[in-house]
Design a protein around this motif. Structure first.
Motif, PDB file in Angstrom:
ATOM      1  N   GLN A 433      57.723  -2.789 -37.694  1.00 22.47           N
ATOM      2  CA  GLN A 433      58.256  -2.747 -36.333  1.00 22.47           C
ATOM      3  C   GLN A 433      58.627  -4.143 -35.855  1.00 22.47           C
ATOM      4  O   GLN A 433      57.799  -5.037 -35.766  1.00 22.47           O
ATOM      5  N   VAL A 434      59.909  -4.332 -35.570  1.00 19.99           N
ATOM      6  CA  VAL A 434      60.409  -5.572 -34.976  1.00 19.99           C
ATOM      7  C   VAL A 434      61.189  -5.174 -33.729  1.00 19.99           C
ATOM      8  O   VAL A 434      62.280  -4.623 -33.832  1.00 19.99           O
ATOM      9  N   LYS A 443      63.855 -14.964 -36.006  1.00 22.44           N
ATOM     10  CA  LYS A 443      64.238 -14.412 -37.302  1.00 22.44           C
ATOM     11  C   LYS A 443      64.941 -15.464 -38.162  1.00 22.44           C
ATOM     12  O   LYS A 443      64.689 -15.565 -39.367  1.00 22.44           O
ATOM     13  N   ASP A 444      65.805 -16.245 -37.533  1.00 23.16           N
ATOM     14  CA  ASP A 444      66.524 -17.287 -38.276  1.00 23.16           C
ATOM     15  C   ASP A 444      65.564 -18.343 -38.810  1.00 23.16           C
ATOM     16  O   ASP A 444      65.725 -18.833 -39.933  1.00 23.16           O
ATOM     17  N   LEU A 445      64.562 -18.701 -38.006  1.00 23.24           N
ATOM     18  CA  LEU A 445      63.586 -19.691 -38.457  1.00 23.24           C
ATOM     19  C   LEU A 445      62.797 -19.165 -39.648  1.00 23.24           C
ATOM     20  O   LEU A 445      62.574 -19.888 -40.629  1.00 23.24           O
ATOM     21  N   ALA A 446      62.364 -17.904 -39.584  1.00 25.39           N
ATOM     22  CA  ALA A 446      61.626 -17.312 -40.706  1.00 25.39           C
ATOM     23  C   ALA A 446      62.487 -17.291 -41.966  1.00 25.39           C
ATOM     24  O   ALA A 446      62.002 -17.594 -43.068  1.00 25.39           O
ATOM     25  N   ALA A 447      63.764 -16.945 -41.811  1.00 25.61           N
ATOM     26  CA  ALA A 447      64.662 -16.926 -42.970  1.00 25.61           C
ATOM     27  C   ALA A 447      64.864 -18.329 -43.539  1.00 25.61           C
ATOM     28  O   ALA A 447      64.906 -18.520 -44.769  1.00 25.61           O
ATOM     29  N   MET A 509      54.878 -11.180 -37.125  1.00 24.99           N
ATOM     30  CA  MET A 509      56.240 -10.849 -36.707  1.00 24.99           C
ATOM     31  C   MET A 509      57.293 -11.556 -37.553  1.00 24.99           C
ATOM     32  O   MET A 509      58.355 -10.986 -37.836  1.00 24.99           O
ATOM     33  N   MET A 510      57.024 -12.775 -37.981  1.00 22.75           N
ATOM     34  CA  MET A 510      57.985 -13.465 -38.850  1.00 22.75           C
ATOM     35  C   MET A 510      58.022 -12.819 -40.230  1.00 22.75           C
ATOM     36  O   MET A 510      59.085 -12.728 -40.856  1.00 22.75           O
TER      37      MET A 510
END
Length: 750
Positions: A433-434, A443-447, A509-510
């Motif tokens: 669940q996001v 999301k960009d930072l995690a990627a 969450m990341m």
């Protein structure tokens, strides 16, 4: 150029400032309620409209400029927050998008513009302004009393801006009614301005410095209804108000202590460490003592367990050992470990604690009778306590035994397993669940962090290491830095410090944003090794003393056939995990954690260090600004002097005026050196006194006297060259006088 529809332009400027301050108090109130992009759009709309309204343009052109500005503000903000991406030609594609994709945000902006225009057109007298301010203050008072928001600062700013508006309105009316009196009033501006500023600064300082104090009396409306036996509106309304008041009272408590959390829906507040004992555990291996798991992220925290579906198996009796059916725990080697938990606290917890994975439970509380009830959620590995002892017994077991299976993690196999190998079967969507409000930059930072790894486990190791090394641990994070509505986003990009709840929630969450199933777990850390004699530990077991300061949260990530594996993203903590090829004695419990060691260092070092750090930055920056301001005032002192002089006279200064006033300033400086000038004495006579005592200055004084008298009696003949010459002569005499003053001071000291 004078403003086309306002004869007193200075009042228009100041009125705009006061109105913006007043309206911004309501914009700040909306921050916890509206989306951040909505609040930003409204705030920037008000600021830009106020600036455009001061431009010397016809009202039609100003309104056109305001409408275009609103469209541009909506466009920029929606692009910034990733809500709108322009496509196609400017005309007609992007023009048409304004009417489709800017809704409803543009309506908020247009509403702010309408409110701004109504205020300017309706509030023109003292009576209407006072009514508007009274309505503002009453509304803030009601919201502060009947909602969880603290609005005293908003009230203080409203009073400040309201008083400023009323003073300006009074001066404007005085200027229009008594123009000659206004000219006389302008000759003594500092006395008036200083008194006004002192009054306003005192009100603002007192209003913004009011300490948070719990209310002594119940809200009048609630008290009246309760006394009369009525309900406040309805049951739902009464419950909502009671919850809000309770939340506000809790927020005003100065000290919140550590311990097992009962409410995870609002994460992020600071706390102080409590070292009260919770339980003593006999175990051959240390572990994280699991309590509950959460999977629904709300943006502020984690939803209560009753919002999540649990497949419970009800256990009753428990006079004998009861097996706990387990879900697939992973294709890994397991080591069976028994833990005997003895509670050292009278607290009643919603769960029983134990190492992961729990497989058996036995109550050892011989003093108690009854039919205790337990609920076992095998998928979440959560053993929930349902009570059931007799009423005269404390409703929580004093002692119980848990048998657990501790996984031995095959690290190399996990690191080499690809996404297809781990997740060939369907993934349980509830752990992916996001929510839509999780910002794109998270999301960009995690990627970006995980981009260099080629397998899921390696990616999560990089993510774990990033969180552990990029942010600082503190039990009192500076939550005033938080602007984003999302808890994870504000932690990663604004607050940038925190404790276990910050790091574990961000890890979950990341990880989910990268397609890795994850869940949030809370319980206790291993604690510290206690004296075996004190706890009568069995041979081969180690006694662990667990305190409230060991309360902890962490992340568990799912890796297909290997099952759930804990990940520890909080700096200073290390999950007590077993790895293939590692002996049990290689685990050093004293080095694992946990908060018994870290809190003392954190309490004495990290929070105070961070607090001093921010205070130093604040004081240093303020000092730099003051020094720069003083330097600018000194550098441009002549321009400031002549600018104020021009304002006092009410007309532009000629070169002759400047020459006369520059000479008179020089005379005053020499008067401070001991040369007295009586009321009837002229500048020529005072210069003669100076020349008699200092003959070397007679030539300079004579030249300056000629320029002065020429400007005084024939001001129209003064030129720019004459003015420059007078400046040089005055500067020369001022330097000589300054050196004379310094030498006189040295003589006095000697």
């Amino acid at each position: 150029m004078k403003h086309p529809d306002e004869p007193v332009y200075w009042y228009r400027i100041l009125m705009t400032v006061w109105v913006v301050i007043l309206v911004m108090q309501w914009v700040s109130f909306t921050e916890p309620i509206w989306f951040q992009q909505t609040t930003d759009i409204v705030a920037w709309t008000l600021i830009v409209i106020a600036i455009i309204d001061l431009l010397p343009l016809h009202v039609v052109w100003r309104n056109i400029a305001k409408l275009i500005s609103i469209i541009l503000i909506c466009r920029m903000m929606l692009i910034r927050y990733g809500i709108y991406m322009p496509y196609g030609e400017l005309y007609p594609d992007q023009i048409w998008q304004i009417f489709t994709e800017f809704v409803p945000y543009i309506w908020f902006a247009l509403g702010a513009w309408l409110l701004f225009e109504l205020i300017f057109r309706l509030l023109r007298t003292h009576r209407t302004v006072l009514l508007f301010l009274a309505a503002d203050l009453i509304a803030f008072a009601i919201l502060d009393s009947f909602s969880p928001y603290r609005l005293w600062k908003n009230v203080a700013w409203t009073v400040f801006a309201g008083l400023g508006w009323l003073v300006c309105l009074h001066l404007r009316n005085y200027q229009l009614s008594y123009p000659y009196g206004w000219l006389k009033l302008r000759k003594h501006p500092f006395k008036i301005i200083s008194n006004i500023l002192l009054l306003f600064a005192g009100i603002l300082f007192i209003g913004t410095s009011v300490p948070p104090v719990a209310p002594i009396l119940t809200d009048p409306y609630t008290a009246w209804k309760g006394r009369s036996g009525g309900q406040v509106g309805s049951v739902e309304a009464q419950t909502a108000i009671s919850s809000a008041v309770k939340e506000k009272d809790q927020s005003r408590q100065e000290a919140v202590t550590s311990g097992y959390s009962r409410d995870d829906t609002e994460l992020g507040g600071g706390f102080e460490f409590s070292y009260d004992p919770v339980m003593s555990i006999e175990s051959s291996l240390p572990s994280y003592w699991r309590g509950e798991t959460r999977r629904i992220y709300t943006g502020n925290g984690w939803a209560d367990f009753d919002k999540e579906n649990r497949d419970y198996e009800v256990l009753r009796g428990l006079n004998d050992t009861i097996a706990l059916t387990e879900k697939q725990t992973g294709n890994m080697e397991m080591r069976q470990v028994e833990q005997i938990i003895t509670m050292d606290s009278e607290e009643v917890y919603p769960v029983l604690f134990g190492g992961y994975f729990m497989t058996e439970i036995t109550l050892l509380d011989e003093r108690r009778q009854g039919r205790p009830k337990l609920s076992w959620a095998r998928e979440e590995a959560e053993l929930r306590w349902g009570g059931g002892f007799r009423d005269d017994q404390p409703d929580y077991p004093v002692k119980y035994k848990v048998t657990s299976r501790i996984p031995v993690i095959p690290l190399e196999k996990l690191r080499s397993a690809s996404y297809e190998q781990l997740y060939s079967a369907a993934i349980d969507e509830q752990y992916l669940q996001v929510p839509s409000f999780l910002t794109q930059r998270v999301k960009d930072l995690a990627a970006e962090i995980t981009a260099t790894a080629d397998t899921p486990f390696k990616k999560m190791e990089l993510l774990q290491e990033y969180l552990r090394t990029s942010f600082q641990y503190t039990n009192n994070p500076n939550v005033s830095l938080r602007k984003s509505k999302d808890f994870v986003d504000s932690f990663l990009f604004e607050v940038k410090e925190g404790y276990c709840d910050y790091f574990s929630t961000a890890m979950v969450m990341m990880a989910r944003s990268q397609g890795i199933p994850a869940r949030w777990v809370k319980g206790y850390g291993p604690g510290i090794q206690a004296d075996p004699e004190d706890l009568r530990a069995r041979p081969g077991n180690t006694a662990y003393q667990v305190k409230n300061s060991d309360a902890h949260s962490w992340a568990e990530l799912y890796f297909g056939e290997y099952g759930w594996i804990p990940f520890e993203a909080t700096p200073g903590f290390m999950a007590p995990l077993l790895y293939e090829g590692e002996k049990e004695e290689e685990i050093a419990p004293d080095e694992l954690n946990q908060e018994e060691i870290l809190p003392e260092e954190t309490e004495d070092m990290t929070p105070s260090f961070m607090t001093v750090h921010y205070k130093k930055i604040r004081y240093i920056s303020l000092g730099i600004l003051l020094v720069m301001l003083c330097w600018l005032l000194f550098k441009y002192r002549q321009r400031i002097y002549y600018g104020l002089l021009r304002w006092r006279l009410g007309r532009p200064l000629t070169y002759g005026d400047k020459m006369v006033y520059a000479t008179l300033r020089t005379v005053k400086k020499w008067q401070r050196q001991g040369f007295e000038r009586k009321e009837h004495e002229t500048v020529r006579e005072i210069f003669e006194q100076i020349s008699a005592k200092q003959p070397e200055l007679s030539v300079t004084l004579e030249h300056l006297l000629q320029k002065y008298e020429g400007a005084l009696y024939s001001p129209e003949s003064a030129t720019e060259d004459d003015w420059l010459s007078v400046q040089q002569l005055c500067d020369s005499l001022s330097r000589i006088g300054h050196r004379k003053e310094q030498s006189k001071g040295v003589e006095l000291k000697n």
